[in-house]
Design an enzyme around this catalytic site. Structure first.
Site, short mmCIF file in Angstrom:
data_model
loop_
_atom_site.label_atom_id
_atom_site.label_comp_id
_atom_site.label_asym_id
_atom_site.label_seq_id
_atom_site.Cartn_x
_atom_site.Cartn_y
_atom_site.Cartn_z
N ASP A 117 -72.70 55.73 21.76
CA ASP A 117 -72.23 54.83 22.80
C ASP A 117 -71.07 54.01 22.24
O ASP A 117 -71.23 53.22 21.32
CB ASP A 117 -73.34 53.89 23.28
CG ASP A 117 -72.90 53.14 24.53
OD1 ASP A 117 -71.73 53.31 24.94
OD2 ASP A 117 -73.72 52.41 25.11
C1 BGC Z 1 -71.88 51.43 27.70
C2 BGC Z 1 -72.19 52.83 28.18
C3 BGC Z 1 -70.96 53.43 28.79
C4 BGC Z 1 -69.85 53.41 27.78
C5 BGC Z 1 -68.58 54.04 28.27
C6 BGC Z 1 -70.65 51.40 26.83
O1 BGC Z 1 -70.26 50.11 26.49
O2 BGC Z 1 -73.00 50.93 27.00
O3 BGC Z 1 -73.25 52.79 29.10
O4 BGC Z 1 -71.24 54.73 29.22
O5 BGC Z 1 -69.58 52.07 27.43
O6 BGC Z 1 -67.97 53.27 29.23
#
Ligand code: BGC
Length: 761
Positions: free
Chosen positions: A299
């Site tokens: 993530d």
């Molecule tokens: C979030 C994810 C998301 C990713 C891409 C992260 O900060 O926790 O859920 O998919 O960003 O935007």
């Protein structure tokens, strides 16, 4: 945080794998699709790739057209030109995507097409209610359909991967990310995970990924992201194996069984090891035990964050830890691209680990058909034709109505039917608001264009004797005596007041945590003034989390929990208020009486000193001195404009065999009111004793059924030993013998229809 990518060096290294210091994941890549032909094609590509090209495939960059975290460098052009980019996210136009794809395919040595991802969470351009709201519909087909539409719109814009569904079990209303999930229940959450995966991916068959209107789905955030201590985002999750297995892991496994193509690692640590560097989660459980064949993305900067977490001394070690744990792709962190070739050279990471990761990524590209035609998702005409269609709008409107939960309705104040000659005062900060309606994670939804509640009411009652007057009364956080006076004056001139209140949209979602989950003070002040007029007050609450509505419940006449409803918000809410749609939503998260009760969830344990709800003040019980232990509104709760009764509950046998046993539960469900309506009939069980403690109640089945006024239907549930299975003291999942109860109920606290049965050898 900014990363200077330009200082990276890309010397092509000759790789000699010699004596590994950290342990590579060791899991052999096996084809996700099981298709030998694809396996051969993947291998033939892999064989020709340099180590740097392979690591490039494992690297994802953000085009930064939508920002969802600390801004990293978007200067990935040099990598793109070298063929060192596996995926790009947050690029959102056919034209832009085509430009990048063209470079990757036509101007690099290997010409490998790129995966384009985005957070398509609850719609792409047509925005549906937030996922937590949709879950309250208990309508799996509808949730599959809205995910399907989101995939059609997003893929028409050139995207082929969504970072959804979020399947984290959420028990803590302070945590802002509860808005993205399906609430507190593993059983319902698992079914919703399946519906959403299949909606995005176009079915349970991976061949559907080849269609150009499907997206790879991504089960996230693996694992136990929702168990963040004190609801604080990214915080530590400290979980027993018992709770991890019996509760938190269930929904990810359900997503996997539904065929989810990818997973995203969570930011948090789980029992002392951050998920991103957690080999037990990423490899032992996800791959070896569950047999996951797709790929795992970190993530965002989750890999870099292994350093502040305190399990890696620097980003190089973080990259090694992550890849050896089982992370296949680095989202924006640029740790793989910076450090993995050196790590391979030094023997900290094996080339086999790299090859396995790259194979998994390439296989997805083959399954999507990108090697056959890298531009197959890119069609301007389709992008234009397939968005915001009247058909999608109709589904969105229905979803708004189906997601709303009627929490209170004194003296049948609602509905306000179109033929009533009444004056309605429309008040509140979210009455004439479009900006907040889409809620967080609303992709490319045009915030200015969502139908406000005011607009919805105005259109609904246009040709009717219902007269509407409007006064704002308060902003979300601020008001003035003059504004309140204007609202009070409107209320005095009206027969009934409807107040649209709630949260700002960015008070929920990522990094949006509240310790006070009441309505803001300005709005409470407004509501008190409206209450003082002695006019009946209907509350329409728009929020991304369960709020503490204790004062409102005690003092106001009706409450509709409308969440953040999306593009068609105002229309769907007007459908509910007018009675054109009879509310059928049921809560999927318990509403607390105050924030001090949080985390609060229906499937809690009994303790050795349980509280008797009839007499909670008895000393030395597991109670509070200053509040009840019960929620304000329980899981599964929601009213209708009609009433229902459950009777004649029967089971065909009183014994359920631990191996392969099955009992059938039947019940009569009657619509006892005067209008047609839908009911969610819920089956709960409790095992009274076993090798480990079991929850006081567990949802094991439900039916959403439509009943005409006065109509009775018989419903049947099959309860199997498999459904009664859990991880017991020996760490194995199976049914154990023991005495059990079951209830066919209208919500988790409804015990009016109780039967007993026994699980036996
Ligand atoms: C979030 C994810 C998301 C990713 C891409 C992260 O900060 O926790 O859920 O998919 O960003 O935007």
């Amino acid at each position: 945080m900014k990363t200077n990518l330009s200082v990276l060096s890309f010397a092509f290294l000759s790789v000699v794998f010699s004596g590994c210091n950290s342990s590579p994941s060791g899991v052999e890549w096996k084809s996700f699709s099981g298709d030998k032909h694809i396996e051969q094609r993947v291998d033939s590509v892999l064989k020709q790739m340099t180590l740097e090209e392979k690591i490039g495939q494992m690297s994802q960059f953000s085009a930064n057209q939508s920002i969802t975290g600390p801004v990293m460098s978007d200067d990935f052009q040099p990598y793109l030109e070298k063929g060192f980019v596996g995926s790009i996210f947050n690029a959102t136009s056919v034209e832009g995507i085509r430009r990048m794809q063209k470079i990757a395919v036509e101007e690099t040595r290997m010409g490998i097409p790129i995966l384009f991802g985005h957070d398509v969470i609850h719609g792409y351009k047509t925005i549906f209610p937030i996922p937590l709201a949709e879950a309250c519909s208990w309508d799996l087909d509808m949730m599959q359909q809205t995910a399907r539409i989101a995939a059609v719109e997003a893929s028409s814009d050139g995207l082929n991967w969504t970072f959804a569904p979020m399947v984290d079990i959420s028990r803590d209303a302070r945590w802002g990310r509860v808005m993205e999930g399906a609430g507190e229940d593993p059983y319902l959450g698992s079914l919703i995970a399946k519906a959403r995966v299949q909606g995005f991916q176009g079915g349970s068959n991976w061949q559907s990924l080849y269609e150009t209107n499907t997206l790879l789905a991504c089960g996230k955030h693996f694992a136990a992201y929702g168990a963040a201590e004190s609801g604080r985002d990214y915080n530590t999750a400290e979980l027993s194996e018992h709770t991890l297995r019996n509760v938190y892991l269930t929904t990810y496994e359900a997503a996997l069984k539904a065929g989810v193509a990818t997973f995203m690692a969570s930011f948090n640590e789980v029992n002392g090891i951050p998920a991103t560097g957690n080999k037990r989660l990423m490899t032992d459980i996800l791959r070896n035990e569950w047999g996951f064949k797709g790929f795992v993305v970190s993530d965002y900067t989750g890999i870099n964050e292994l350093v502040p977490h305190g399990v890696a001394k620097d980003e190089k070690q973080a990259a090694e830890l992550a890849v050896n744990a089982g992370i296949d792709m680095d989202m924006t962190g640029a740790t793989f691209i910076k450090y993995l070739s050196q790590a391979v050279e030094e023997g900290y990471v094996s080339e086999k680990t790299i090859d396995n990761a790259v194979r998994r990524i390439l296989e997805m590209k083959f399954l999507l058909g990108l090697f056959d035609d890298p531009y197959r998702y890119l069609n301007e005409k389709r992008a234009y034709q397939n968005t915001l269609t009247p058909e999608f709008m109709a589904v969105a409107r229905k979803a708004v109505a189906a997601s709303a939960v009627l929490l209170k309705n004194n003296n049948n104040l609602l509905p306000i039917r179109k033929d009533k000659a009444v004056t309605v005062a429309l008040i509140g900060p979210l009455m004439n608001d479009s900006v907040n309606l889409n809620g967080e994670w609303a992709a490319l939804g045009d915030r200015g264009k969502s139908i406000s509640v005011l607009k919805g009411f105005t259109e609904k009652y246009r040709d009717s004797p219902v007269r509407l007057i409007y006064a704002e009364g308060s902003g979300i956080t601020q008001t003035t005596p003059a504004k309140i006076a204007e609202a009070v004056s409107a209320a005095r001139r009206a027969d009934v007041v409807i107040a649209a209140v709630g949260e700002d949209y960015n008070w929920s979602g990522e990094a949006a945590v509240r310790t006070d989950i009441r309505l803001p003070e300005a709005q409470r002040e407004l509501l008190k003034a409206l209450k003082a007029t002695e006019k009946p007050v209907v509350l329409v609450t728009l929020s991304g989390r369960p709020l503490d509505l204790s004062w409102e419940d005690e003092n106001l006449d009706a409450i509709v929990q409308a969440w953040f409803p999306g593009t068609q918000g105002g229309h769907g809410i007007a459908d509910v208020i007018s009675g054109d749609y009879n509310p059928s939503g049921r809560l999927v998260m318990s509403f607390p009486r105050n924030v001090g009760q949080v985390p609060i969830y229906y499937n809690r344990k009994n303790t050795g000193r349980p509280v008797n709800p009839q007499d909670e003040r008895v000393d030395y019980k597991s109670n509070y001195l200053d509040a009840s232990v019960t929620p304000l509104y329980p899981f599964g709760y929601g009213l209708s404009y009609t009433t229902f009764a459950v009777s004649n509950v029967k089971i065909d046998k009183k014994e359920l065999k631990v191996e392969g046993g099955k009992i059938t539960v039947t019940a009569d469900v009657q619509n006892t009111g005067t209008v047609d309506g839908e009911m969610v009939v819920q089956l709960y069980t409790r095992q009274l004793w076993a090798s480990v403690t079991r929850p006081v109640k567990e949802l094991k089945g439900f039916r959403k059924i439509a009943l005409k006024a006065g109509e009775t239907k018989q419903i049947a549930f099959e309860l199997t030993a498999e459904e009664m299975a859990f991880y017991g003291v020996d760490g194995k999942k199976k049914a154990e013998s023991g005495d059990c109860k079951l209830w066919v109920a209208q919500h988790a606290e409804d015990e009016s229809n109780e039967l007993s049965f026994e699980i036996m050898e």
